[in-house]
Design an enzyme around this catalytic site. Sequence first.
Site, PDB file in Angstrom:
ATOM      1  N   ARG A 128     122.738  58.020   1.867  1.00 48.30           N
ATOM      2  CA  ARG A 128     122.924  57.184   2.959  1.00 48.30           C
ATOM      3  C   ARG A 128     124.411  56.824   3.204  1.00 48.30           C
ATOM      4  O   ARG A 128     124.813  55.846   3.658  1.00 48.30           O
ATOM      5  CB  ARG A 128     122.146  55.869   2.866  1.00 48.30           C
ATOM      6  CG  ARG A 128     120.505  56.099   2.964  1.00 48.30           C
ATOM      7  CD  ARG A 128     120.106  56.829   4.562  1.00 48.30           C
ATOM      8  NE  ARG A 128     118.679  56.699   4.601  1.00 48.30           N
ATOM      9  CZ  ARG A 128     118.152  55.638   5.075  1.00 48.30           C
ATOM     10  NH1 ARG A 128     118.619  54.838   5.823  1.00 48.30           N
ATOM     11  NH2 ARG A 128     116.781  55.692   5.207  1.00 48.30           N
ATOM     12  N   ARG A 181     125.404  53.067   7.854  1.00 54.40           N
ATOM     13  CA  ARG A 181     125.518  51.599   8.421  1.00 54.40           C
ATOM     14  C   ARG A 181     126.674  50.903   7.900  1.00 54.40           C
ATOM     15  O   ARG A 181     127.008  49.795   8.478  1.00 54.40           O
ATOM     16  CB  ARG A 181     124.200  50.974   8.234  1.00 54.40           C
ATOM     17  CG  ARG A 181     123.183  51.703   8.928  1.00 54.40           C
ATOM     18  CD  ARG A 181     122.016  51.408   8.135  1.00 54.40           C
ATOM     19  NE  ARG A 181     121.770  52.119   7.140  1.00 54.40           N
ATOM     20  CZ  ARG A 181     120.828  52.287   6.146  1.00 54.40           C
ATOM     21  NH1 ARG A 181     119.922  51.255   6.249  1.00 54.40           N
ATOM     22  NH2 ARG A 181     120.682  52.824   5.187  1.00 54.40           N
ATOM     23  N   ARG A 199     127.340  53.712  16.843  1.00 54.47           N
ATOM     24  CA  ARG A 199     126.065  53.123  16.815  1.00 54.47           C
ATOM     25  C   ARG A 199     125.951  52.328  18.234  1.00 54.47           C
ATOM     26  O   ARG A 199     125.130  52.348  18.867  1.00 54.47           O
ATOM     27  CB  ARG A 199     125.584  52.618  15.818  1.00 54.47           C
ATOM     28  CG  ARG A 199     124.263  52.002  15.864  1.00 54.47           C
ATOM     29  CD  ARG A 199     123.839  51.279  14.548  1.00 54.47           C
ATOM     30  NE  ARG A 199     124.377  50.250  14.483  1.00 54.47           N
ATOM     31  CZ  ARG A 199     124.253  49.500  13.136  1.00 54.47           C
ATOM     32  NH1 ARG A 199     123.406  49.865  12.170  1.00 54.47           N
ATOM     33  NH2 ARG A 199     125.023  48.185  13.199  1.00 54.47           N
ATOM     34  N   ASP A 220     117.615  62.907  10.086  1.00 56.95           N
ATOM     35  CA  ASP A 220     116.475  61.931   9.643  1.00 56.95           C
ATOM     36  C   ASP A 220     115.392  62.734   9.148  1.00 56.95           C
ATOM     37  O   ASP A 220     115.088  63.751   9.577  1.00 56.95           O
ATOM     38  CB  ASP A 220     116.057  60.901  10.536  1.00 56.95           C
ATOM     39  CG  ASP A 220     115.486  59.765  10.092  1.00 56.95           C
ATOM     40  OD1 ASP A 220     116.528  58.709   9.339  1.00 56.95           O
ATOM     41  OD2 ASP A 220     114.269  59.635   9.898  1.00 56.95           O
ATOM     42  N   TYR A 222     104.393  58.106   6.841  1.00 55.76           N
ATOM     43  CA  TYR A 222     104.863  57.845   8.129  1.00 55.76           C
ATOM     44  C   TYR A 222     103.697  58.245   9.264  1.00 55.76           C
ATOM     45  O   TYR A 222     103.455  57.400  10.206  1.00 55.76           O
ATOM     46  CB  TYR A 222     106.257  58.186   8.456  1.00 55.76           C
ATOM     47  CG  TYR A 222     107.242  57.558   7.599  1.00 55.76           C
ATOM     48  CD1 TYR A 222     107.633  56.098   8.136  1.00 55.76           C
ATOM     49  CD2 TYR A 222     108.000  57.944   6.555  1.00 55.76           C
ATOM     50  CE1 TYR A 222     108.728  55.370   7.484  1.00 55.76           C
ATOM     51  CE2 TYR A 222     108.901  57.321   5.936  1.00 55.76           C
ATOM     52  CZ  TYR A 222     109.240  55.990   6.504  1.00 55.76           C
ATOM     53  OH  TYR A 222     110.275  55.045   5.845  1.00 55.76           O
TER      54      TYR A 222
HETATM   55  O1  CP3 Z   1     122.320  59.870   3.546  1.00 55.97           O
HETATM   56  C1  CP3 Z   1     122.906  60.269   4.650  1.00 55.97           C
HETATM   57  O2  CP3 Z   1     123.997  59.629   4.997  1.00 55.97           O
HETATM   58  C2  CP3 Z   1     122.473  61.084   5.628  1.00 55.97           C
HETATM   59  C3  CP3 Z   1     121.581  60.509   6.769  1.00 55.97           C
HETATM   60  C4  CP3 Z   1     120.320  59.826   6.585  1.00 55.97           C
HETATM   61  C5  CP3 Z   1     119.642  59.108   7.465  1.00 55.97           C
HETATM   62  N1  CP3 Z   1     118.363  58.904   7.025  1.00 55.97           N
HETATM   63  C6  CP3 Z   1     120.120  58.383   8.568  1.00 55.97           C
HETATM   64  C7  CP3 Z   1     119.644  57.117   8.879  1.00 55.97           C
HETATM   65  C8  CP3 Z   1     119.133  60.449   5.583  1.00 55.97           C
HETATM   66  C9  CP3 Z   1     119.364  61.272   4.282  1.00 55.97           C
HETATM   67  C10 CP3 Z   1     118.105  59.691   6.158  1.00 55.97           C
HETATM   68  C11 CP3 Z   1     116.898  60.014   5.175  1.00 55.97           C
HETATM   69  C12 CP3 Z   1     115.826  59.049   5.464  1.00 55.97           C
HETATM   70  N2  CP3 Z   1     115.228  58.458   6.553  1.00 55.97           N
HETATM   71  C13 CP3 Z   1     114.810  58.561   4.456  1.00 55.97           C
HETATM   72  C14 CP3 Z   1     114.938  59.172   3.119  1.00 55.97           C
HETATM   73  C15 CP3 Z   1     116.116  58.401   2.331  1.00 55.97           C
HETATM   74  C16 CP3 Z   1     115.683  56.969   1.623  1.00 55.97           C
HETATM   75  O3  CP3 Z   1     116.781  56.247   1.717  1.00 55.97           O
HETATM   76  O4  CP3 Z   1     114.755  57.010   1.001  1.00 55.97           O
HETATM   77  C17 CP3 Z   1     113.653  57.825   5.069  1.00 55.97           C
HETATM   78  C18 CP3 Z   1     112.761  57.173   4.303  1.00 55.97           C
HETATM   79  C19 CP3 Z   1     114.118  57.657   6.405  1.00 55.97           C
HETATM   80  C20 CP3 Z   1     113.184  56.979   7.539  1.00 55.97           C
HETATM   81  C21 CP3 Z   1     114.117  55.951   8.124  1.00 55.97           C
HETATM   82  N3  CP3 Z   1     115.349  56.156   8.894  1.00 55.97           N
HETATM   83  C22 CP3 Z   1     113.955  54.524   8.181  1.00 55.97           C
HETATM   84  C23 CP3 Z   1     112.905  53.787   7.338  1.00 55.97           C
HETATM   85  C24 CP3 Z   1     115.164  53.939   8.756  1.00 55.97           C
HETATM   86  C25 CP3 Z   1     115.340  52.611   9.220  1.00 55.97           C
HETATM   87  C26 CP3 Z   1     115.495  51.688   8.104  1.00 55.97           C
HETATM   88  C27 CP3 Z   1     116.809  51.805   7.821  1.00 55.97           C
HETATM   89  O5  CP3 Z   1     117.040  52.579   6.316  1.00 55.97           O
HETATM   90  O6  CP3 Z   1     117.815  51.673   8.380  1.00 55.97           O
HETATM   91  C28 CP3 Z   1     115.900  55.118   9.371  1.00 55.97           C
HETATM   92  C29 CP3 Z   1     116.958  54.890  10.133  1.00 55.97           C
HETATM   93  C30 CP3 Z   1     118.183  55.595   9.925  1.00 55.97           C
HETATM   94  N4  CP3 Z   1     118.245  56.729   9.512  1.00 55.97           N
HETATM   95  C31 CP3 Z   1     119.460  54.968   9.716  1.00 55.97           C
HETATM   96  C32 CP3 Z   1     120.440  55.839   9.312  1.00 55.97           C
HETATM   97  C33 CP3 Z   1     121.935  55.861   9.121  1.00 55.97           C
HETATM   98  C34 CP3 Z   1     119.956  53.602  10.119  1.00 55.97           C
HETATM   99  C35 CP3 Z   1     119.595  53.268  11.652  1.00 55.97           C
HETATM  100  C36 CP3 Z   1     121.132  53.359  12.322  1.00 55.97           C
HETATM  101  O7  CP3 Z   1     122.066  53.576  11.669  1.00 55.97           O
HETATM  102  O8  CP3 Z   1     120.851  53.174  13.500  1.00 55.97           O
END
Ligand code: CP3
Length: 344
Positions: free
Chosen positions: A26, A30, A39, A75, A152
């Site tokens: 990640r 954020r 964002r 994502d 999911y």
């Molecule tokens: O790693 C990176 O920097 C690449 C980008 C990336 C995102 N999601 C962007 C994102 C990656 C690799 C993911 C994978 C992802 N998405 C996972 C597996 C990784 C892990 O941490 O276990 C999962 C479970 C998701 C599903 C998901 N997407 C959730 C549960 C959420 C909301 C909760 C949260 O973590 O904020 C997201 C949203 C998301 N995906 C954000 C980002 C940067 C945050 C929302 C935003 O910035 O608007």
Amino acid sequence: MNPSNHIFLRALNGETLERPPVWMMRQAGRYLPEYIALRNKYDFFTRVQTPELAAAITLQPIDIIGPDAAIIFSDILVIPQAMGLEVLMEEGKGPLLPKTIATQNDIDALETSGAAEKLHYVLDALRLTKEQLAGRVPLIGFAGAPFTILCYLVEGKGSKTWEKAKQFCFTHPQLAHQLLQKITDITIDYLLAQVAAGADAVQVFDSWSGSLSKADFELFAQPYLLQIADALHQSAPVILFPKGSWYALPALAKSNASAIGIDWCMDAKTARQLTADAITLQGNFDPAKLLATPAQIVQWTTDMIDSFGTTRYIANLGHGITPNVPVANAKAFINAVKSYRAKA
Ligand code: CP3
């Protein structure tokens, strides 16, 4: 630069190194003010579906904090979208799938073909990012693991226990296996397309596999992870990250994966024993420790490398970086790894 000479790919290849490579799960996201600025202008799936934005976000941490690999901004929930389901991302709340999967008819209606066409924007983002990286660091593609995607699809949103998803697996195992196989098939096509578009390695996130017992992991998670590793390994190195599933290390160490990600609930010595020192390990700094002082972060990071060693090891967090980590602290973590020198 030939990316195959890069320290990250050399670690995946098991080569002897003086320091491990480092990146952060990640890392594109954020905690970076530059990300928050984007964002505030574009909603989540606009950022994901616009190659210029996805590439810019992927490059932000490379320019600002300097890890040894980039991970494409996207994502794991683009796969449910490619299967024909609606996925909403509620800012600050997380994902929401209005229609969930429960019956044979639901599963039959899921599409498994055409991943590369439907998710062309991810492939375009990979090509554009690759161009803009100009060989500085390798680029990681990714997907969610079949069990985590099933979570999911069945629950429709995040959960602490994944009780509904597990109930579905335990009470309708035949349906669960059909669903897991469909997810696996489209995921393999999608990951192969990512490699063709320039991904130098791929990571498979099994973020919620740790909610399963060893026996249930062996039924509902492991066979599908192995299928993905088998299908991909001749095209690109595969990193499996079955978060929480420490019991799976012996079996996964013998798979066609090049590395296994581990979380902070497992220490280096035990992980090396369980994997018979046969595979590269990635992890496992507790992301909450990035909220301490930079001096503490440097000390803990150095201790972590001392215990894993510099070979067959990729320094990373044990899960994703959280939004309130100061950028200076993320930099302290990255720099501590990059300046690490083994004790004489
Ligand atoms: O790693 C990176 O920097 C690449 C980008 C990336 C995102 N999601 C962007 C994102 C990656 C690799 C993911 C994978 C992802 N998405 C996972 C597996 C990784 C892990 O941490 O276990 C999962 C479970 C998701 C599903 C998901 N997407 C959730 C549960 C959420 C909301 C909760 C949260 O973590 O904020 C997201 C949203 C998301 N995906 C954000 C980002 C940067 C945050 C929302 C935003 O910035 O608007």
